[in-house]
Design an enzyme around this catalytic site. Structure first.
Site, PDB file in Angstrom:
ATOM      1  N   CYS A 128       0.853  -1.192   0.000  1.00  0.00           N
ATOM      2  CA  CYS A 128       0.000   0.000   0.000  1.00  0.00           C
ATOM      3  C   CYS A 128       0.888   1.241   0.000  1.00  0.00           C
ATOM      4  CB  CYS A 128      -0.877  -0.044   1.265  1.00  0.00           C
ATOM      5  SG  CYS A 128      -1.896   1.406   1.556  1.00  0.00           S
ATOM      6  N   GLY A 129       0.369   2.327  -0.519  1.00  0.00           N
ATOM      7  CA  GLY A 129       1.102   3.583  -0.456  1.00  0.00           C
ATOM      8  C   GLY A 129       1.365   4.034   0.977  1.00  0.00           C
TER       9      GLY A 129
END
Length: 171
Positions: A44-45
């Site tokens: 995930c970012g």
């Protein structure tokens, strides 16, 4: 930030959930401690938040605090790995020492009972209900009640989150 002032509300720490590596995560062992429950993902970012979560763990563990990571693959498949792959990634990439649970659903029909207990609490903006994304955070106070909810974008070492943790450790 919302405080659960009803002592009769069951604690999220009363819920049974498996540990990432098998067996029970033993949530009752955290009774009397401040616990930051975070749904986590490896792709995930927001995954770099693992570093801040680990620093919180290192900074406050001796004072009765723990981070509890809860892997979840419900947001664009960003936690696809096996338990072994998740454990290896967290350890090798971020030096994670805090406990991790089994991978669970945090939303929907198969939402884990732990999150059934958490999602009714509002964050500072008044959001309740479904988890919005990876790295949404819930602070459980020493009394076992939810005392704060933080959006996924709230950094683990943000002033508001650190102040909430320190208030639980002081009280």
């Amino acid at each position: 930030m919302t405080t659960d002032a009803t002592p009769s509300t069951p604690s999220p720490l009363d819920i049974e959930i498996g540990a990432l590596t098998g067996g029970s995560a033993g949530l009752p062992q955290y009774a009397g401690k401040a616990v930051l429950i975070v749904n986590v993902a490896s792709k995930c970012g927001l995954t770099p938040q693992y570093a801040g979560l680990e620093r919180l763990q290192e900074r406050y563990a001796a004072q009765g605090f723990t981070v509890l990571g809860v892997p979840c693959n419900q947001f664009l498949g960003q936690e696809p790995g096996t338990a072994e792959e998740i454990a290896e990634f967290c350890s090798a990439t971020y030096g994670v020492s805090f406990p991790m649970t089994e991978k669970v659903d945090v939303n929907g029909e198969d939402r884990h009972a732990l999150y059934e207990r958490l999602v009714g609490f509002a964050d500072a903006e008044g959001h309740t209900g479904d988890i919005r994304w990876n790295f949404e955070k819930f602070l459980i106070g020493r009394d076992g009640g939810v005392v704060a909810r933080f959006s996924p974008q709230t950094e683990p070492e943000s002033a508001e989150l650190v102040a909430a943790v320190e208030a639980q450790l002081a009280g």
